[in-house]
Write a protein that holds these residues in place. Sequence first.
Motif, PDB file in Angstrom:
ATOM      1  N   PRO A 189      21.468  50.491  51.282  1.00 32.67           N
ATOM      2  CA  PRO A 189      21.597  49.040  51.110  1.00 32.67           C
ATOM      3  C   PRO A 189      22.196  48.711  49.746  1.00 32.67           C
ATOM      4  O   PRO A 189      22.132  49.501  48.811  1.00 32.67           O
ATOM      5  N   LEU A 190      22.782  47.532  49.651  1.00 30.52           N
ATOM      6  CA  LEU A 190      23.256  47.002  48.380  1.00 30.52           C
ATOM      7  C   LEU A 190      22.333  45.861  47.958  1.00 30.52           C
ATOM      8  O   LEU A 190      21.949  45.041  48.775  1.00 30.52           O
ATOM      9  N   PHE A 191      22.007  45.860  46.685  1.00 30.26           N
ATOM     10  CA  PHE A 191      21.217  44.784  46.106  1.00 30.26           C
ATOM     11  C   PHE A 191      22.170  43.908  45.306  1.00 30.26           C
ATOM     12  O   PHE A 191      23.136  44.407  44.733  1.00 30.26           O
ATOM     13  N   VAL A 192      21.910  42.607  45.247  1.00 24.23           N
ATOM     14  CA  VAL A 192      22.818  41.673  44.584  1.00 24.23           C
ATOM     15  C   VAL A 192      22.043  40.819  43.587  1.00 24.23           C
ATOM     16  O   VAL A 192      20.932  40.359  43.875  1.00 24.23           O
ATOM     17  N   LEU A 193      22.649  40.624  42.412  1.00 22.37           N
ATOM     18  CA  LEU A 193      22.087  39.769  41.379  1.00 22.37           C
ATOM     19  C   LEU A 193      23.236  39.025  40.716  1.00 22.37           C
ATOM     20  O   LEU A 193      24.299  39.606  40.475  1.00 22.37           O
ATOM     21  N   HIS A 194      23.039  37.752  40.418  1.00 24.97           N
ATOM     22  CA  HIS A 194      24.059  36.943  39.766  1.00 24.97           C
ATOM     23  C   HIS A 194      23.666  36.683  38.329  1.00 24.97           C
ATOM     24  O   HIS A 194      22.488  36.437  38.039  1.00 24.97           O
ATOM     25  N   VAL A 195      24.651  36.752  37.433  1.00 24.43           N
ATOM     26  CA  VAL A 195      24.419  36.552  36.012  1.00 24.43           C
ATOM     27  C   VAL A 195      25.341  35.440  35.529  1.00 24.43           C
ATOM     28  O   VAL A 195      26.567  35.521  35.707  1.00 24.43           O
ATOM     29  N   ALA A 196      24.764  34.424  34.917  1.00 26.47           N
ATOM     30  CA  ALA A 196      25.560  33.341  34.331  1.00 26.47           C
ATOM     31  C   ALA A 196      26.088  33.821  32.980  1.00 26.47           C
ATOM     32  O   ALA A 196      25.333  34.368  32.171  1.00 26.47           O
ATOM     33  N   THR A 197      27.392  33.651  32.758  1.00 30.25           N
ATOM     34  CA  THR A 197      28.003  34.029  31.488  1.00 30.25           C
ATOM     35  C   THR A 197      28.782  32.828  30.954  1.00 30.25           C
ATOM     36  O   THR A 197      29.038  31.877  31.705  1.00 30.25           O
ATOM     37  N   PRO A 198      29.212  32.875  29.714  1.00 25.93           N
ATOM     38  CA  PRO A 198      30.008  31.770  29.168  1.00 25.93           C
ATOM     39  C   PRO A 198      31.352  31.579  29.877  1.00 25.93           C
ATOM     40  O   PRO A 198      31.978  30.540  29.718  1.00 25.93           O
ATOM     41  N   ILE A 199      31.769  32.568  30.661  1.00 29.86           N
ATOM     42  CA  ILE A 199      33.076  32.478  31.325  1.00 29.86           C
ATOM     43  C   ILE A 199      32.949  32.554  32.848  1.00 29.86           C
ATOM     44  O   ILE A 199      33.896  32.905  33.535  1.00 29.86           O
ATOM     45  N   GLY A 200      31.787  32.193  33.350  1.00 31.18           N
ATOM     46  CA  GLY A 200      31.597  32.134  34.786  1.00 31.18           C
ATOM     47  C   GLY A 200      30.515  33.077  35.280  1.00 31.18           C
ATOM     48  O   GLY A 200      30.039  33.944  34.554  1.00 31.18           O
ATOM     49  N   THR A 201      30.161  32.888  36.529  1.00 30.55           N
ATOM     50  CA  THR A 201      29.116  33.705  37.153  1.00 30.55           C
ATOM     51  C   THR A 201      29.666  35.070  37.522  1.00 30.55           C
ATOM     52  O   THR A 201      30.746  35.187  38.094  1.00 30.55           O
ATOM     53  N   MET A 202      28.888  36.097  37.190  1.00 27.23           N
ATOM     54  CA  MET A 202      29.217  37.456  37.614  1.00 27.23           C
ATOM     55  C   MET A 202      28.256  37.856  38.718  1.00 27.23           C
ATOM     56  O   MET A 202      27.059  37.574  38.642  1.00 27.23           O
ATOM     57  N   GLN A 203      28.798  38.499  39.723  1.00 23.35           N
ATOM     58  CA  GLN A 203      27.977  39.062  40.795  1.00 23.35           C
ATOM     59  C   GLN A 203      27.887  40.558  40.590  1.00 23.35           C
ATOM     60  O   GLN A 203      28.908  41.249  40.547  1.00 23.35           O
ATOM     61  N   LEU A 204      26.674  41.048  40.446  1.00 15.50           N
ATOM     62  CA  LEU A 204      26.420  42.474  40.295  1.00 15.50           C
ATOM     63  C   LEU A 204      25.858  43.002  41.605  1.00 15.50           C
ATOM     64  O   LEU A 204      24.980  42.368  42.202  1.00 15.50           O
ATOM     65  N   SER A 205      26.358  44.149  42.041  1.00 18.76           N
ATOM     66  CA  SER A 205      25.860  44.799  43.251  1.00 18.76           C
ATOM     67  C   SER A 205      25.473  46.219  42.888  1.00 18.76           C
ATOM     68  O   SER A 205      26.168  46.878  42.106  1.00 18.76           O
ATOM     69  N   SER A 206      24.383  46.702  43.468  1.00 17.39           N
ATOM     70  CA  SER A 206      23.954  48.068  43.162  1.00 17.39           C
ATOM     71  C   SER A 206      23.292  48.717  44.364  1.00 17.39           C
ATOM     72  O   SER A 206      22.853  48.043  45.294  1.00 17.39           O
ATOM     73  N   GLU A 264      34.612  33.016  41.789  1.00 14.07           N
ATOM     74  CA  GLU A 264      35.354  31.774  41.585  1.00 14.07           C
ATOM     75  C   GLU A 264      34.712  30.612  42.319  1.00 14.07           C
ATOM     76  O   GLU A 264      34.943  29.465  41.997  1.00 14.07           O
ATOM     77  N   ASN A 265      33.935  30.898  43.333  1.00  9.01           N
ATOM     78  CA  ASN A 265      33.306  29.858  44.144  1.00  9.01           C
ATOM     79  C   ASN A 265      31.821  30.146  44.284  1.00  9.01           C
ATOM     80  O   ASN A 265      31.288  31.007  43.597  1.00  9.01           O
ATOM     81  N   GLY A 266      31.173  29.494  45.213  1.00 11.51           N
ATOM     82  CA  GLY A 266      29.753  29.678  45.463  1.00 11.51           C
ATOM     83  C   GLY A 266      29.392  31.129  45.697  1.00 11.51           C
ATOM     84  O   GLY A 266      30.250  31.995  45.831  1.00 11.51           O
ATOM     85  N   PHE A 267      28.088  31.381  45.738  1.00 13.23           N
ATOM     86  CA  PHE A 267      27.653  32.760  45.929  1.00 13.23           C
ATOM     87  C   PHE A 267      26.413  32.816  46.793  1.00 13.23           C
ATOM     88  O   PHE A 267      25.715  31.832  46.972  1.00 13.23           O
ATOM     89  N   GLU A 268      26.184  34.011  47.323  1.00 13.99           N
ATOM     90  CA  GLU A 268      24.993  34.243  48.123  1.00 13.99           C
ATOM     91  C   GLU A 268      23.776  34.317  47.199  1.00 13.99           C
ATOM     92  O   GLU A 268      23.917  34.353  45.985  1.00 13.99           O
ATOM     93  N   THR A 269      22.608  34.353  47.767  1.00  7.77           N
ATOM     94  CA  THR A 269      21.398  34.404  46.955  1.00  7.77           C
ATOM     95  C   THR A 269      21.164  35.823  46.434  1.00  7.77           C
ATOM     96  O   THR A 269      21.671  36.799  46.997  1.00  7.77           O
ATOM     97  N   ASP A 270      20.379  35.900  45.373  1.00  7.50           N
ATOM     98  CA  ASP A 270      20.018  37.209  44.818  1.00  7.50           C
ATOM     99  C   ASP A 270      19.105  37.947  45.785  1.00  7.50           C
ATOM    100  O   ASP A 270      18.365  37.328  46.565  1.00  7.50           O
ATOM    101  N   SER A 271      19.138  39.257  45.700  1.00  9.38           N
ATOM    102  CA  SER A 271      18.231  40.067  46.515  1.00  9.38           C
ATOM    103  C   SER A 271      16.790  39.800  46.085  1.00  9.38           C
ATOM    104  O   SER A 271      16.533  39.574  44.895  1.00  9.38           O
ATOM    105  N   PRO A 272      15.856  39.834  47.030  1.00 10.23           N
ATOM    106  CA  PRO A 272      14.464  39.580  46.654  1.00 10.23           C
ATOM    107  C   PRO A 272      13.894  40.671  45.749  1.00 10.23           C
ATOM    108  O   PRO A 272      13.067  40.400  44.886  1.00 10.23           O
ATOM    109  N   ASP A 273      14.329  41.889  45.945  1.00 15.19           N
ATOM    110  CA  ASP A 273      13.896  43.009  45.100  1.00 15.19           C
ATOM    111  C   ASP A 273      15.090  43.471  44.273  1.00 15.19           C
ATOM    112  O   ASP A 273      16.169  43.709  44.823  1.00 15.19           O
ATOM    113  N   ILE A 274      14.888  43.613  42.980  1.00 18.80           N
ATOM    114  CA  ILE A 274      15.962  44.014  42.072  1.00 18.80           C
ATOM    115  C   ILE A 274      15.631  45.388  41.499  1.00 18.80           C
ATOM    116  O   ILE A 274      14.633  45.544  40.777  1.00 18.80           O
TER     117      ILE A 274
END
Length: 167
Positions: free
Chosen positions: A6-23, A35-45
Amino acid sequence: MPAPSPLFVLHVATPIGTMQLSSTENHLFSARFLENGFETDSPDIPDCLALAATQLNEYFAGTRQTFDVPLYGQGTSFQQQVWQALRQIPAGRTDHYLGLAKRMGNTGAVRAVGAANGANPWLVLVPCHRVIGARGQLVGYAGGLWRKQWLLEHEAKMSGTYQRGLF
């Protein structure tokens, strides 16, 4: 290469936009700007994803210049060599495609180095933004040239170094 599961997803707000991290459970698979909206973060990180977010926050706060997050080993052998070479460019400094090709011992691989640079799945953490044109101009960045310029200026301030004539 297909994404691991599985891939886990977490979003990070930065001064130059939201980054989506997957692991995966143990390795960062990708880090990209949205550049646009994003899915929700994974419940377990998993720990590696939390570590990546922490280190990115430190970087944008100006207290971190390098990253030691475990990366998911995707890409060809050549791409991995280029990505490793990118990690050797210090914050506040830049290189160009020919310079990277020379350091890798293959001056004929300039275009292949450029393609591998463009395929980097870990924006900011593997600093492909530190690669500029041979004449010092800003060229290609998956996150947008305005972000590339911001990142280079941020690193110049953070490291106390500035290469004249970059842009």
